[in-house]
Each structure stands twice: as C-alpha cells, then as structure tokens.
Design an enzyme around this catalytic site. Structure first.
Site, short mmCIF file in Angstrom:
data_model
loop_
_atom_site.label_atom_id
_atom_site.label_comp_id
_atom_site.label_asym_id
_atom_site.label_seq_id
_atom_site.Cartn_x
_atom_site.Cartn_y
_atom_site.Cartn_z
CE LYS A 172 -1.57 2.88 2.86
NZ LYS A 172 -1.59 4.12 2.02
CD GLU A 247 12.45 5.21 8.35
OE1 GLU A 247 12.38 6.18 9.16
OE2 GLU A 247 12.33 5.33 7.13
CB CYS A 281 12.14 10.14 8.67
SG CYS A 281 13.04 8.92 7.68
CD GLU A 380 9.37 13.62 11.60
OE1 GLU A 380 10.31 13.12 10.98
OE2 GLU A 380 8.36 12.98 11.95
#
Length: 473
Positions: A172, A247, A281, A380
């Site tokens: 996906k 992750e 990231c 973040e």
C-alpha cells in the site's frame, strides 16, 4: 503507466470492489494530475488471498531463480529511470534534477544491494557448536505500507528484500504519491514475477492500511511514516501477533564543534536540513553549535538559507521545490508561527517565497536562540525549518542530542577524528553521519526509541523478512 484507478492483484490490473476516487495533486501547481482509487477491506482481502495462494510455490523457488528475476527487474528499472523521476516530480514536487540524481537512483541502487546480499546469504548452515542445522525461511505474506517523501526508496527497500527472501507481498503506497509505485508494479510484472507474489492496493491509512495491518492472513507488516501512525499500525497488528517493523519519525541532531571547517560544515548543515524541502525523517533539523563559534555559525547559516533558490520543480537546477500538499504546508506554517514566538527568526519565515503565489512552497527558515524544551526543537516539522541551539562542552552536546523521544539519525561536524568516534558511540540513534559522509545502499537504516525498530537496506533488510528454523538430529 496503467490505469491509475486499478489495483495490481494476482498478476492483473483489476478495478476496486467499490469506486472511491482520490485526486493526486501536483504540489507546484495545485492541479489534479491523476486520479486513483482508494481501496478498502475487501480489496485487501483479495490481495492477501492472492499472496497466500502464491506463497507455497514462491517460498520454495530456488534462490538462483529469484536472483535472476531481481536482475531483470534491475535492468528494467534502469531502462525506465527517467519515467520514475518525472513521476516523482509530478506527484511530490521534487525538483527534476534532485529526482534524477538522488531519488531515482535509490531504485537500482537498493535492488543491486539486495541481489548482493542474497548471493552471499547462507540460507542453510550448521549451528556454531554442531549437531543442528539452521535454516532461514521466509516470514510469509507481508503487508508493506510506504510514505510519500521517498516513494521509490521506501517501496524498493521493502518489496525487493521481501521477494528476495521468498515472501509474497501486498503493497500500500502513499495515496499522495502513488504514481511511481504504479510504475514499479508495471516493472515487476514485466520482469515476470509469478502471479500473486506482488500485489498493490492503493488507499489511505484508515481504509486500506488499517485492514492490511490487522489482516490475519498477513504475517508481517512493515511500515514507514509518522510515529503516531506507527503506533496505530502496531495496535492493529497486535491481536494477530504478527511481526512489525517500523521506520518512523526523527528530530535528528547535528553536532557542530568549533574545530570543524566552517566553510564546509555550515553550508552542509543547512542544505542537508533543507534537502527534499525538509521532508526526510532523518533530516538534521537540530543544529547544536559549540558556543565559541555560535554567533558566526548563525550568521553563516542565515546567508546560506537566504541564498537557497525556490523554483518550479520541473526546471532543472539546484533549487528547492514545494512541500507535498496543502495539509503539509499548513502544518509547516503553524510550526513556523510557533518558532517565531519561541526563538529568534534569522531567515525565512511565514508564507510563500516572493513571486510564488501558487504551489505549496515554503521559505527556507532558520531559528536561532532555540533551547531543547521548545516545540520547534522537539516536534518533527517535516519542512525546510532549522533550529540552532548552543552548547558549551562535548558532554552537554551529547546530552542535548539524546534528550528527545526520537532516535533515528545524528550528524557530527568536527576536525577531530577521535572525538567523532567517541561522540558517535554515545549517541542513541540508528546511524551517525560524520562530516557530510553519505552511507552506501547496503548500510542498515532504522531507529531506536520512538523512531521505530528493525533495519532496512542490504543484508540487514533481507534478514527482516526471514525466520530461522533449527533442525536437530
């Protein structure tokens, strides 16, 4: 490219069970460039059933045959690299030069790293003390959920090692950047992988990702995305006790010591934070600077950020493009507003860059005077926003770097090799980059703490999709 509304299931492009359309938007123009279908639990059921049916034969396929198919896939990918680069520029706004030189090469680079890993892996071997045989076997059907920010990289580092290990997969991809994944599905079909070994269902997290993670026929789920979404994936997977690899997010520190070469280190520090419009990231978004050079670094960082060009991603050149979506633009703007209340704005700021009144463009932004308790230093942001913090000693730098919920990456800028290795050993992260060094495709990538678990790339990525069986007597 195939019909973008179709799913790839059991070797064929098929329509969704129910029609639910989603427009893919070019972030540079805010115009619809494609329409995909959003799948649901029934589409996931079909794809998982195809993967289950294909698993007995594929898992027993000789390793040499699997390597041959991977080599064909690599060659096909190399023939279509430009199409992949163009797709990423269209779907997520990466400048075409960056797509060609950085994003697209991740495909063939990681395929080759997996081929090398499979060739050298001993799937059967005696135990260390003798008397037993150890056999590595594929985990089973794997649900793979990938993000939009490095769409080819993340699809390849999950799909290819899973197939190489003998697993069958249901992918996906992100609904915001699905076009490159559709191209990869076409390449897998052209390479001749057996029907059902690879399946693709487009969709969003709640409608497609959640039923895939929870599916009792899926024996492993590998997810890349935000920490909040990773928690949801883990919760969905828990009742079936499947393996989960994550992750997730990061707030990576970049420790800049006074003995480094400022002419190199400061531009590298700013540009690596801003690269991919800050949508990585592992981006080094916290720049920790030794007090002896703090003021000079702030002045230099301001000049570097103000010199970064923002332009149409379809134009070749070294510049930044937009962030991926209106939602992401709004999130970054909100955090810039927070930063203006918490710290000192030295470059960039709110709104679009001058001369750009359309597209999700963000001004490269730098804050100085930040402390590690500020939101801009802890959350973040996922945009081209850098916050600069100070430290007085090596021990304080390490303490600030580790004072975070995340643990994905860290960066060190120093002229002292012994210090670099000493500090690297103390940082609670999955990988450390020293003085701008870039890891090869076989080096493991992943995090600790709320940045996730497991490792991707090369041999380490391959073993994620293997279970060890011991046979004694």
């Amino acid at each position: 490219m195939p019909d973008s509304r179709a799913f790839y299931i059991n070797g064929e492009w098929v329509p969704p069970v129910r029609e639910r359309n989603f427009d893919v938007v070019d972030p540079a123009t805010e115009q619809t460039v494609a329409t995909i279908s959003l799948g649901d639990g029934d589409d996931v059921d079909r794809a998982v059933a195809a993967a289950q049916a294909a698993f007995p034969v594929w898992s027993d396929t000789p390793v040499g045959e699997r390597i041959l198919l991977l080599e064909w896939l690599r060659d096909i990918y190399l023939d279509h690299t430009e199409a992949v680069a163009q797709a990423m520029t269209l779907e997520m706004g990466t400048p075409i030069t960056f797509s060609r030189d950085v994003q697209a090469p991740c495909g063939d680079g990681h395929i080759q790293a997996v081929i090398d890993a499979v060739r050298s892996h001993r799937f059967e071997r005696p135990s260390d003390r003798g008397g037993s045989m150890l056999r590595d076997e594929p985990v089973g059907v794997c649900g793979l959920i990938t993000p939009w920010n490095w769409p080819v990289n993340q699809v390849i580092v999950k799909v290819v090692p899973a197939l190489a290990a003998g697993c069958t997969v249901v992918l996906k991809p992100s609904e915001q950047a699905p076009l490159s994944a559709l191209l990869i599905a076409e390449m897998i079909h052209e390479a001749g992988f057996p029907s059902g070994t690879f399946n693709l269902v487009n969709g969003d997290g709640p409608g497609t990702g959640a039923p895939l993670a929870a599916h009792p026929g899926v024996e492993m789920v590998s997810f890349t995305g935000s920490t909040a979404a990773g928690i949801a994936v883990s919760a969905a997977a828990a009742p079936t006790i499947k393996r989960v690899a994550l992750e997730l997010g990061g707030k990576s520190p970049n420790l800049l010591f006074a003995d480094c070469d400022l002419d190199t280190a400061v531009p590298e520090s700013v540009r690596s934070c801003m690269s991919n419009s800050g949508q990585s990231c592992d981006a080094p978004t916290r720049l920790l600077v030794e007090s002896a050079v703090y003021d000079e670094v702030v002045e230099r960082a301001q000049a570097v950020a103000e010199a970064i060009e923002i332009d149409d991603p379809k134009r070749p050149g070294d510049h930044l493009g937009p962030v991926v979506s209106a939602r992401q633009w709004e999130r970054v703007q909100q955090m810039i507003a927070v930063g203006m209340e918490e710290a000192t704005l030295v470059a960039g700021g709110p709104g679009r860059p001058p001369g750009l009144d359309r597209g999700f463009y963000v001004r490269p932004t730098v804050f100085a005077g930040a402390t590690n308790d500020m939101r801009i230093a802890r959350e973040e942001i996922f945009g081209p926003v850098l916050c600069i913090l100070g430290f007085d000693s090596e021990a304080e730098a390490v303490a600030i770097a580790n004072d975070t919920a995340y643990g994905l990456s860290a960066f060190i800028q120093t002229g002292d090799g012994e210090r670099a290795h000493r500090v690297a050993r103390k940082l609670r992260v999955g990988q450390v980059n020293v003085n701008g060094a870039v890891a090869d495709y076989d080096v493991p990538f992943g995090g600790v703490k709320q940045s996730g678990n497991g490792r991707e790339n090369g041999a380490y990525g391959l073993t994620e999709y293997l279970e060890v069986k011991s046979i004694t007597g």
